[in-house]
Motif scaffolding. Structure first.
Motif, PDB file in Angstrom:
ATOM      1  N   PHE A  35      38.185  33.545  34.807  1.00 49.60           N
ATOM      2  CA  PHE A  35      37.776  34.292  36.055  1.00 49.60           C
ATOM      3  C   PHE A  35      37.946  35.741  35.715  1.00 49.60           C
ATOM      4  O   PHE A  35      38.799  36.277  34.995  1.00 49.60           O
ATOM      5  CB  PHE A  35      38.738  33.739  37.142  1.00 49.60           C
ATOM      6  CG  PHE A  35      38.418  32.553  37.575  1.00 49.60           C
ATOM      7  CD1 PHE A  35      39.447  31.300  36.962  1.00 49.60           C
ATOM      8  CD2 PHE A  35      37.695  31.922  38.518  1.00 49.60           C
ATOM      9  CE1 PHE A  35      39.394  29.918  37.508  1.00 49.60           C
ATOM     10  CE2 PHE A  35      37.685  30.506  38.858  1.00 49.60           C
ATOM     11  CZ  PHE A  35      38.291  29.893  38.142  1.00 49.60           C
ATOM     12  N   GLN A  42      37.534  40.113  44.794  1.00 50.15           N
ATOM     13  CA  GLN A  42      36.632  39.029  44.624  1.00 50.15           C
ATOM     14  C   GLN A  42      36.894  38.015  42.915  1.00 50.15           C
ATOM     15  O   GLN A  42      37.077  38.826  42.169  1.00 50.15           O
ATOM     16  CB  GLN A  42      35.295  39.220  44.677  1.00 50.15           C
ATOM     17  CG  GLN A  42      34.495  37.928  44.446  1.00 50.15           C
ATOM     18  CD  GLN A  42      34.532  36.915  45.711  1.00 50.15           C
ATOM     19  OE1 GLN A  42      34.330  37.215  46.619  1.00 50.15           O
ATOM     20  NE2 GLN A  42      34.798  35.952  45.415  1.00 50.15           N
ATOM     21  N   LEU A  43      37.190  36.848  43.162  1.00 47.83           N
ATOM     22  CA  LEU A  43      37.332  36.086  41.829  1.00 47.83           C
ATOM     23  C   LEU A  43      36.116  35.636  41.608  1.00 47.83           C
ATOM     24  O   LEU A  43      35.700  34.641  42.238  1.00 47.83           O
ATOM     25  CB  LEU A  43      38.575  35.132  42.072  1.00 47.83           C
ATOM     26  CG  LEU A  43      39.934  35.416  41.755  1.00 47.83           C
ATOM     27  CD1 LEU A  43      40.957  34.648  42.322  1.00 47.83           C
ATOM     28  CD2 LEU A  43      40.181  35.503  40.143  1.00 47.83           C
ATOM     29  N   ILE A  44      35.497  35.678  40.260  1.00 45.98           N
ATOM     30  CA  ILE A  44      34.191  35.144  39.980  1.00 45.98           C
ATOM     31  C   ILE A  44      34.648  34.311  38.649  1.00 45.98           C
ATOM     32  O   ILE A  44      35.183  34.603  37.686  1.00 45.98           O
ATOM     33  CB  ILE A  44      33.430  36.506  39.453  1.00 45.98           C
ATOM     34  CG1 ILE A  44      33.232  37.406  40.560  1.00 45.98           C
ATOM     35  CG2 ILE A  44      32.009  35.883  39.231  1.00 45.98           C
ATOM     36  CD1 ILE A  44      32.522  36.832  41.776  1.00 45.98           C
TER      37      ILE A  44
ATOM     38  N   TYR B  35      45.235  28.905  47.982  1.00 48.55           N
ATOM     39  CA  TYR B  35      46.182  29.945  47.134  1.00 48.55           C
ATOM     40  C   TYR B  35      46.765  31.184  47.789  1.00 48.55           C
ATOM     41  O   TYR B  35      46.104  31.654  48.487  1.00 48.55           O
ATOM     42  CB  TYR B  35      45.455  30.314  45.561  1.00 48.55           C
ATOM     43  CG  TYR B  35      45.066  29.192  44.761  1.00 48.55           C
ATOM     44  CD1 TYR B  35      44.024  28.430  44.722  1.00 48.55           C
ATOM     45  CD2 TYR B  35      45.876  29.116  43.683  1.00 48.55           C
ATOM     46  CE1 TYR B  35      43.571  27.605  43.968  1.00 48.55           C
ATOM     47  CE2 TYR B  35      45.531  27.995  42.765  1.00 48.55           C
ATOM     48  CZ  TYR B  35      44.248  27.284  43.138  1.00 48.55           C
ATOM     49  OH  TYR B  35      44.239  26.247  41.884  1.00 48.55           O
ATOM     50  N   MET B  88      47.972  38.176  49.912  1.00 49.35           N
ATOM     51  CA  MET B  88      46.400  37.803  49.684  1.00 49.35           C
ATOM     52  C   MET B  88      46.266  36.277  49.809  1.00 49.35           C
ATOM     53  O   MET B  88      46.873  35.637  48.741  1.00 49.35           O
ATOM     54  CB  MET B  88      45.826  38.486  48.422  1.00 49.35           C
ATOM     55  CG  MET B  88      44.376  38.048  48.118  1.00 49.35           C
ATOM     56  SD  MET B  88      43.104  38.708  49.326  1.00 49.35           S
ATOM     57  CE  MET B  88      42.893  40.312  48.847  1.00 49.35           C
ATOM     58  N   LEU B  90      43.663  33.283  49.123  1.00 47.58           N
ATOM     59  CA  LEU B  90      42.478  32.912  48.663  1.00 47.58           C
ATOM     60  C   LEU B  90      42.229  31.365  48.697  1.00 47.58           C
ATOM     61  O   LEU B  90      42.927  30.561  48.435  1.00 47.58           O
ATOM     62  CB  LEU B  90      42.328  33.530  47.105  1.00 47.58           C
ATOM     63  CG  LEU B  90      42.604  34.715  46.823  1.00 47.58           C
ATOM     64  CD1 LEU B  90      43.226  34.890  45.551  1.00 47.58           C
ATOM     65  CD2 LEU B  90      41.080  35.657  47.028  1.00 47.58           C
ATOM     66  N   PHE B 103      35.598  30.700  44.441  1.00 42.74           N
ATOM     67  CA  PHE B 103      36.705  31.236  45.400  1.00 42.74           C
ATOM     68  C   PHE B 103      35.895  31.991  46.405  1.00 42.74           C
ATOM     69  O   PHE B 103      34.772  32.712  46.400  1.00 42.74           O
ATOM     70  CB  PHE B 103      37.535  32.282  44.589  1.00 42.74           C
ATOM     71  CG  PHE B 103      38.721  31.745  43.856  1.00 42.74           C
ATOM     72  CD1 PHE B 103      38.526  31.274  42.615  1.00 42.74           C
ATOM     73  CD2 PHE B 103      39.835  31.779  44.611  1.00 42.74           C
ATOM     74  CE1 PHE B 103      39.518  30.570  42.082  1.00 42.74           C
ATOM     75  CE2 PHE B 103      41.135  30.985  43.918  1.00 42.74           C
ATOM     76  CZ  PHE B 103      40.875  30.533  42.694  1.00 42.74           C
ATOM     77  N   GLY B 104      36.472  32.092  47.573  1.00 39.93           N
ATOM     78  CA  GLY B 104      36.069  33.207  48.720  1.00 39.93           C
ATOM     79  C   GLY B 104      36.653  34.546  48.276  1.00 39.93           C
ATOM     80  O   GLY B 104      37.329  34.781  47.227  1.00 39.93           O
TER      81      GLY B 104
END
Lengths: 108, 112
Positions: A35, A42-44, B35, B88, B90, B103-104
């Motif tokens: 990722f 934002q995780l891609i 998470y 944070m 997720l 993921f969002g």
């Protein structure tokens, strides 16, 4: 659970350079994912790669499951590649364990 | 493309408040995850769900609960928010088990 170790923890590159990020895992995994987390959080998902090699543009990844490691290659790096790169391994029951990440900074 | 939507990008709450974090996915995924991400601690799994009304504890479930009444929606509940839950959060989904995670964009929660 499995342990996932990433190296290096931090990496600073000049734009245009190549780099290799490594992910070691302590036990056999059913899958391995890479990722990229951009500066906005934002995780891609870059690669889903339980074994073998995949390529997507300037990025490629190789997982050698028998030796419990995976590599992420970034060629001709750009400033937009900056961020944190995570690998995650999954053994069973759908739970993925994440490494602590490699923070990449690409300077212009 | 899969879309995972978290209801709030930033949230500020008071200690002791009940907090709901909502997550919706649009790809009919069976599996959903919550998470939390903290500096130096990486991503840690709080709870996950394989199906409607099913839930499993992750690595750090204490102080949290979850609800999955519909397949597309997975809610994280902080029954009585505390300052150490500032983080944070997720949400992610996948289908089937162990497959590619999406993921969002995350919710940055501050508990004062």
């Amino acid at each position: 659970g499995i342990q996932v170790e990433q190296s290096p923890p931090d990496l600073i590159l000049q734009e245009g350079a190549n780099s290799t990020l490594r992910c070691n895992f302590s036990d056999s995994v059913n899958n391995l994912q890479w990722f990229h987390q951009n500066p906005w959080g934002q995780l891609i998902n870059l690669f889903y790669i339980p074994s073998g090699t995949k390529q997507n543009g300037r990025l490629s990844a190789t997982t050698v499951a028998t030796e419990r490691y995976s590599l992420l290659y970034i060629s001709s790096s750009q400033t937009t590649d900056s961020g944190v790169y995570f690998c995650a391994g999954n053994t069973n029951a759908g739970k993925s364990t994440f490494g602590d990440g490699t923070t990449l900074t690409v300077k212009p | 493309d899969v879309k995972v939507t978290q209801s709030s990008r930033y949230l500020v709450k008071r200690t002791g408040e009940k907090v709901f974090l909502e997550c919706v996915q649009d790809m009919d995924h069976e599996n959903m995850f919550w998470y939390r991400q903290d500096p130096g601690l990486g991503l840690r799994l709080i709870y996950f769900s394989y199906d409607v009304k099913m839930k499993e504890k992750g690595d750090i479930p204490e102080g949290y609960s979850v609800s999955r009444e519909k397949k597309e929606r997975f809610s994280l509940i902080l029954e009585s928010a505390s300052t150490n839950q500032t983080s944070m959060y997720l949400c992610a989904s996948s289908s089937p088990v162990g497959e590619k995670l999406f993921f969002g964009s995350g919710t940055q929660l501050s508990v004062l």
